[in-house]
Structure formats: structure tokens, C-alpha cells
Scaffold this active site. Structure first.
Site, PDB file in Angstrom:
ATOM      1  N   ASP A 172      36.097  42.268  52.737  1.00 49.91           N
ATOM      2  CA  ASP A 172      36.473  43.151  51.630  1.00 49.91           C
ATOM      3  C   ASP A 172      37.117  44.411  52.208  1.00 49.91           C
ATOM      4  O   ASP A 172      36.892  44.763  53.361  1.00 49.91           O
ATOM      5  CB  ASP A 172      35.250  43.525  50.783  1.00 49.91           C
ATOM      6  CG  ASP A 172      35.625  43.861  49.345  1.00 49.91           C
ATOM      7  OD1 ASP A 172      35.347  43.047  48.445  1.00 49.91           O
ATOM      8  OD2 ASP A 172      36.212  44.948  49.122  1.00 49.91           O
TER       9      ASP A 172
ATOM     10  N   PHE B  89      27.650  29.626  22.301  1.00 53.61           N
ATOM     11  CA  PHE B  89      28.681  30.619  21.981  1.00 53.61           C
ATOM     12  C   PHE B  89      28.951  30.752  20.483  1.00 53.61           C
ATOM     13  O   PHE B  89      30.092  30.869  20.055  1.00 53.61           O
ATOM     14  CB  PHE B  89      29.984  30.328  22.754  1.00 53.61           C
ATOM     15  CG  PHE B  89      29.986  31.017  24.081  1.00 53.61           C
ATOM     16  CD1 PHE B  89      30.621  32.231  24.242  1.00 53.61           C
ATOM     17  CD2 PHE B  89      29.292  30.470  25.152  1.00 53.61           C
ATOM     18  CE1 PHE B  89      30.560  32.900  25.446  1.00 53.61           C
ATOM     19  CE2 PHE B  89      29.233  31.130  26.364  1.00 53.61           C
ATOM     20  CZ  PHE B  89      29.872  32.346  26.510  1.00 53.61           C
TER      21      PHE B  89
ATOM     22  N   CYS C 135      35.882  39.489  32.239  1.00 55.45           N
ATOM     23  CA  CYS C 135      36.703  38.273  32.105  1.00 55.45           C
ATOM     24  C   CYS C 135      37.331  38.085  30.725  1.00 55.45           C
ATOM     25  O   CYS C 135      38.551  38.083  30.615  1.00 55.45           O
ATOM     26  CB  CYS C 135      35.868  37.051  32.473  1.00 55.45           C
ATOM     27  SG  CYS C 135      35.442  37.031  34.217  1.00 55.45           S
TER      28      CYS C 135
HETATM   29  P1  NAD Z   1      35.198  42.311  41.634  1.00 56.58           P
HETATM   30  O1  NAD Z   1      36.024  43.442  41.201  1.00 56.58           O
HETATM   31  O2  NAD Z   1      33.725  42.359  41.460  1.00 56.58           O
HETATM   32  O3  NAD Z   1      35.486  41.989  43.163  1.00 56.58           O
HETATM   33  C1  NAD Z   1      36.742  41.936  43.727  1.00 56.58           C
HETATM   34  C2  NAD Z   1      36.630  42.427  45.156  1.00 56.58           C
HETATM   35  O4  NAD Z   1      37.868  42.191  45.819  1.00 56.58           O
HETATM   36  C3  NAD Z   1      36.354  43.920  45.276  1.00 56.58           C
HETATM   37  O5  NAD Z   1      35.180  44.126  46.039  1.00 56.58           O
HETATM   38  C4  NAD Z   1      37.585  44.473  45.997  1.00 56.58           C
HETATM   39  O6  NAD Z   1      37.309  45.551  46.856  1.00 56.58           O
HETATM   40  C5  NAD Z   1      38.055  43.248  46.753  1.00 56.58           C
HETATM   41  N1  NAD Z   1      39.457  43.269  47.181  1.00 56.58           N
HETATM   42  C6  NAD Z   1      40.554  43.656  46.502  1.00 56.58           C
HETATM   43  N2  NAD Z   1      41.659  43.476  47.254  1.00 56.58           N
HETATM   44  C7  NAD Z   1      41.250  42.973  48.438  1.00 56.58           C
HETATM   45  C8  NAD Z   1      41.909  42.552  49.625  1.00 56.58           C
HETATM   46  N3  NAD Z   1      43.241  42.623  49.722  1.00 56.58           N
HETATM   47  N4  NAD Z   1      41.170  42.100  50.644  1.00 56.58           N
HETATM   48  C9  NAD Z   1      39.833  42.019  50.552  1.00 56.58           C
HETATM   49  N5  NAD Z   1      39.155  42.370  49.453  1.00 56.58           N
HETATM   50  C10 NAD Z   1      39.846  42.840  48.403  1.00 56.58           C
HETATM   51  O7  NAD Z   1      35.809  41.043  40.862  1.00 56.58           O
HETATM   52  P2  NAD Z   1      35.020  39.721  40.421  1.00 56.58           P
HETATM   53  O8  NAD Z   1      34.285  39.979  39.155  1.00 56.58           O
HETATM   54  O9  NAD Z   1      34.316  39.140  41.585  1.00 56.58           O
HETATM   55  O10 NAD Z   1      36.261  38.786  40.034  1.00 56.58           O
HETATM   56  C11 NAD Z   1      37.110  38.216  41.010  1.00 56.58           C
HETATM   57  C12 NAD Z   1      37.986  37.182  40.344  1.00 56.58           C
HETATM   58  O11 NAD Z   1      37.158  36.129  39.822  1.00 56.58           O
HETATM   59  C13 NAD Z   1      38.771  37.716  39.152  1.00 56.58           C
HETATM   60  O12 NAD Z   1      40.018  37.076  39.090  1.00 56.58           O
HETATM   61  C14 NAD Z   1      37.930  37.318  37.950  1.00 56.58           C
HETATM   62  O13 NAD Z   1      38.684  37.164  36.777  1.00 56.58           O
HETATM   63  C15 NAD Z   1      37.390  35.966  38.417  1.00 56.58           C
HETATM   64  N6  NAD Z   1      36.127  35.572  37.794  1.00 56.58           N
HETATM   65  C16 NAD Z   1      35.137  36.499  37.610  1.00 56.58           C
HETATM   66  C17 NAD Z   1      33.930  36.099  37.050  1.00 56.58           C
HETATM   67  C18 NAD Z   1      32.828  37.104  36.810  1.00 56.58           C
HETATM   68  O14 NAD Z   1      31.900  36.781  36.058  1.00 56.58           O
HETATM   69  N7  NAD Z   1      32.862  38.278  37.392  1.00 56.58           N
HETATM   70  C19 NAD Z   1      33.717  34.747  36.700  1.00 56.58           C
HETATM   71  C20 NAD Z   1      34.732  33.836  36.957  1.00 56.58           C
HETATM   72  C21 NAD Z   1      35.935  34.252  37.504  1.00 56.58           C
END
Ligand code: NAD
Length: 434
Positions: A30, A253, A264
Site C-alpha cells: 500500500d 435485500f 460500493c
Molecule cells: P479502500 O479504500 O479501503 O482501499 C484501497 C487501498 O488502496 C487504500 O489503502 C489505498 O491507500 C491503496 N492504494 C491506492 N493506490 C495505490 C497504489 N498505487 N499502490 C498501492 N496501494 C494503493 O478500498 P476497498 O473498500 O478495499 O475497495 C477496493 C476496491 O474493491 C474498489 O474498487 C471497491 O469498489 C471494490 N470492492 C469493495 C468492497 C467493499 O466492501 N469495500 C467489496 C467488493 C469490491
């Protein structure tokens, strides 16, 4: 398998820890130093049930590590997952800057054949964009395959969802090798009989958006049904039960409430509307889903005003800040809208959430925080249930009644029984019920 997870947020940390638990050697990368330091020390920077134990065990057994060193994390890996955020831009389109920068890093630092797996939720066609960026940033041409493997986990039960998903979707266009590697990664889960659906890359990308849009549609649909129920004298919970028993519909749902939030649904609904526009499709249905949801977040406000009159100086307790139970995620949470609307009308807010207060303390101004749900209720003119935490369901309501200045509850999640509440002497209002 040596796996690198780019992005160690909710999805990356859970996916990384679960894949390590399945026996792979996983490095979570990260750009957020503080986050990585915390994970490395076994302190969780985010709340997800079970994650702490899973992380600690896999770190101890040397299958899981955390780093900010891009080169070390990417070079020598067999598989690199992209699990970075994909937030909305102002116009509702998907902001791919984090995906782009991850792709650039992969191109720069890869030094052997790689399977690159996009786990972030990205608009259809993004894989081609990622491929181009990698090709441009590579110094020497090293082959790779790009796979789309959208994630369906739900915060609050993410580990269970990852380990026992309804299905695993894997989009691969070419490369029997990539397909075999994806099989190998998920072997441990496939053995439990969970269906693995192999598709082409674009269909996999669309499956994720279509799933979230369908779920959001069900929520907005039920919220509009609730509005009619409330006026007509029906009970939306009973209606949901009745329609849910139809096997063509199913019971999940169908809960009416104060709208969907989270990281999301809101952004994915917007993203799909935008993708539709790019392809000349006006997604009217989803536009309405979004409009209903925005209204629903504010739905409870006029009810509060009607009951309490002028809100200036009135103290209102808010139970729940997270967008749903069992998470500390407050992104697009209804609580943020409700609190801001109540404050605009002059109300004084006293809030409690079992997990999310450390996050909202940086976002919400002029909010008093309570140590527990009882303290939040103390001396308030009304109480609003915003998040359906179990501890609110099982709370001692007689004690709450004594603590409140007036026994008035607005239940935005329909967690109590209206008759029981009235029998206890509460003025009780919920969504879509009498
Ligand atoms: P998040 O914001 O919690 O985490 C993303 C992480 O990526 C952050 O810690 C950020 O610092 C890091 N990051 C950004 N650019 C980076 C880089 N170049 N190199 C390394 N790290 C980097 O996001 P999330 O909730 O984990 O979601 C991630 C993806 O998964 C999104 O596309 C989201 O839509 C999808 N998603 C999320 C969920 C959920 O419930 N949160 C469920 C399914 C899918």
C-alpha cells in the site's frame, strides 16, 4: 504461489489474509505508510470481524507480510492483484487514477511472466486500459495475462464471504496458463463446491456492476413500497416476507430503511449510469434508484420535525454512524446526511457507534460522542436508530426510556416491534409501518 496484493484496504487486506490462509505466500502493498505500519504490528487500521486473528496467524506463520516497497513487492511475484479504490468523480464516472498508477508500477517492476488480476470494481473495458498502461511502462517486454476477478465480499462478514462465496467469477480472454493459475489460487475454495464461473474479461467486469445495481434497485424498490405501505396502513416488513417467499424473488435485500450507503452501491450505481451514457444507453431505471435513495436518506427528517417541532437546541441521539452494522466504514453513510440535516435545523447531536466513531471524529463537526448507547440517549428529546447494530436490538429499552428526556424513537432500520414499543410507552416511528 507468490501473490502480491496492490491496495491493502477492506478488500486487499481481507483477500490477502484469506489467500495466505489458503497456503499462498502473500505480500500486501500500500502507499499508505501508517496503514502498513499498523498491519505489520498486528494493529488493525480498519474494523472487520475476524481479520485481526487471521492477519496475526498468517504473519506469524510467515505467509503474510505488509510493505510500501513497490519494487520488492512486485518483482518475483507469480500473481499480482489490483485491489485499489475506484471512487466516483464529481460527474459520477469512475476515477481510475489508483488503478492506472498500480498498472504503471506493475509494468515498471515486473521481471517475470505475471498473471495480473483486477479485483477492484472497474467499468467494462478497463482491462484493455490496464494492459496498455503496463505495456507502455515496461522497459523490456515481458509477457503477462490480465484477468478480471471481481470481489463480492460484504464488509462485516468479509472473511466468510471470501472463504465461502456464492460464486467466484473469473474473466480470462486468452491464456490457458492464466486460467490454470487462477484455478490453483482458488483450489482451496473450489474444493468446498463453490461454483467458479469462467467468463470473458468484459462480462466479468459487467457482472460486478450489474450485481450491485440489481441489489441497490431492490432496496430503492422496497423503500418506495414502504412509502405506500405507510400511507395505506400496510406493514412493509410483512409485505417483504410475503414477496420474499416467492422463489423467483427470494427474501434477501428486501428491507426498507433509510437508504443504502457504503463504498460500493452509491458509486457503482453512478458508475454504471455513466458507463451506459458512454455507450449511448440512458439507464433510466438506475437514475430513479439513485434518486429514491437520496430522498430516503432524508426521509426521516420531516417526521422528526413534525414530532418535535422547532429543532433549535433540541438534543437528538443518533445510534449508529457506520453505513451498516459490523463495519467502521462510513463512506456515503446515511448517518452523515441525517446528522447534517438535523444540525442545519439547529439540533444538537449526541452520537454513538460501536466501531465507527474513530472515523467520524475526523469528518463530523460539532457532534458530541457518547461512550455507549445509554449515554447517548441520556437527556435527549428523541433517539434515531441509524445503523442496525445487534447491540441496539438487544438493548434494555426500559432503561433507555428512563434516560431519554422524551420517550421518542425514530427507527430508521425497523429493528423494533411497533406494538411492543407503544405498549412500553414510546412514541415510535419506523419506515413503512404504522
Ligand atoms: P479502500 O479504500 O479501503 O482501499 C484501497 C487501498 O488502496 C487504500 O489503502 C489505498 O491507500 C491503496 N492504494 C491506492 N493506490 C495505490 C497504489 N498505487 N499502490 C498501492 N496501494 C494503493 O478500498 P476497498 O473498500 O478495499 O475497495 C477496493 C476496491 O474493491 C474498489 O474498487 C471497491 O469498489 C471494490 N470492492 C469493495 C468492497 C467493499 O466492501 N469495500 C467489496 C467488493 C469490491
Amino acid at each position: 504461489m507468490k501473490i502480491t496484493m496492490i491496495g491493502t484496504g477492506y478488500v486487499g487486506s481481507v483477500t490477502g489474509a484469506c489467500l495466505a490462509d489458503l497456503g499462498h505466500e502473500v505480500v500486501c502493498l500500500d502507499i499508505d505508510k501508517e496503514k502498513i505500519e499498523k498491519f505489520s504490528k498486528g494493529e488493525m487500521p480498519l474494523y472487520e470481524p475476524g481479520l485481526s486473528d487471521l492477519v496475526k496467524r498468517n504473519v506469524r506463520e510467515c505467509r503474510l507480510s505488509f510493505t510500501t516497497d513497490k519494487k520488492a513487492a512486485i518483482s518475483g511475484a507469480d500473481v499480482v492483484f489490483i485491489a485499489v479504490g475506484t471512487p466516483s468523480t464529481k460527474d459520477g464516472s469512475v476515477d481510475l487514477k489508483y488503478v492506472d498508477s498500480a498498472a504503471e508500477d506493475i509494468g515498471k517492476f515486473m521481471n517475470n511472466y505475471l498473471v495480473i488480476v483486477d479485483k477492484s470494481t472497474v467499468p467494462v473495458g478497463t482491462a484493455d486500459r490496464v494492459k496498455d498502461i503496463i505495456l507502455k511502462s515496461q522497459k523490456t517486454k515481458i509477457p503477462f495475462d490480465l484477468v478480471s476477478n471481481p470481489e463480492f465480499l460484504r464488509e462485516g462478514q468479509a472473511i466468510k464471504d471470501f472463504m465461502a462465496p456464492d460464486r467466484i467469477v473469473i474473466g480470462v480472454d486468452d491464456g490457458a496458463k492464466a486460467r490454470q493459475i487462477m484455478h490453483d489460487i482458488y483450489k482451496g475454495i473450489e474444493r468446498t463446491g463453490k461454483p467458479v464461473l469462467f467468463t470473458d474479461v468484459k462480462s466479468a467486469e459487467m457482472i460486478k456492476y450489474a450485481s450491485n445495481a440489481m441489489l441497490a434497485t431492490r432496496i430503492s424498490f422496497m423503500n418506495e413500497i414502504a412509502r405506500i405501505c405507510e400511507r395505506a396502513g400496510a406493514d412493509v416488513k410483512i409485505v417483504a416476507q410475503g414477496i420474499g417467499l416467492d422463489s423467483r424473488i427470494g427474501s434477501r435485500f428486501l428491507q426498507a430503511g433509510i437508504g443504502y450507503g457504503g463504498s460500493c452501491f452509491p458509486k457503482d450505481v453512478k458508475g454504471l449510469i455513466h458507463t451506459g451514457e458512454e455507450y449511448g444507453v440512458d439507464f433510466k431505471l438506475l437514475k430513479a434508484v439513485e434518486e429514491v435513495n437520496e430522498e430516503q436518506k432524508r426521509y426521516i427528517i420531516p417526521k422528526i420535525v413534525k414530532e418535535l417541532g422547532d429543532l433549535k437546541g433540541k438534543r437528538i441521539a443518533i445510534w449508529g454512524l457506520a453505513f451498516k452494522a459490523k463495519t467502521d466504514d462510513v463512506r456515503e453513510a446515511s448517518s452523515l446526511v441525517i446528522i447534517s440535516e438535523l444540525q442545519k435545523l439547529g439540533a444538537v447531536i449526541k452520537a454513538f457507534d460501536p466501531e465507527a466513531m474513530h472515523v467520524t471524529k475526523n469528518i463530523l463537526k460539532n457532534v458530541e460522542y457518547a461512550k455507549n448507547a445509554y449515554e447517548a440517549a441520556e437527556g435527549c428529546d428523541a433517539l434515531v436508530v441509524v445503523t442496525e447494530w445487534d447491540e441496539f436490538r438487544g438493548i434494555d429499552l426500559a432503561r433507555v426510556k428512563k434516560l431519554l428526556k422524551k420517550p421518542v424513537i425514530f427507527d430508521g432500520r425497523n429493528i423494533y416491534d411497533p406494538k411492543e414499543m407503544r405498549d412500553m410507552g414510546f412514541t415510535y416511528q419506523s419506515i413503512g409501518r404504522q
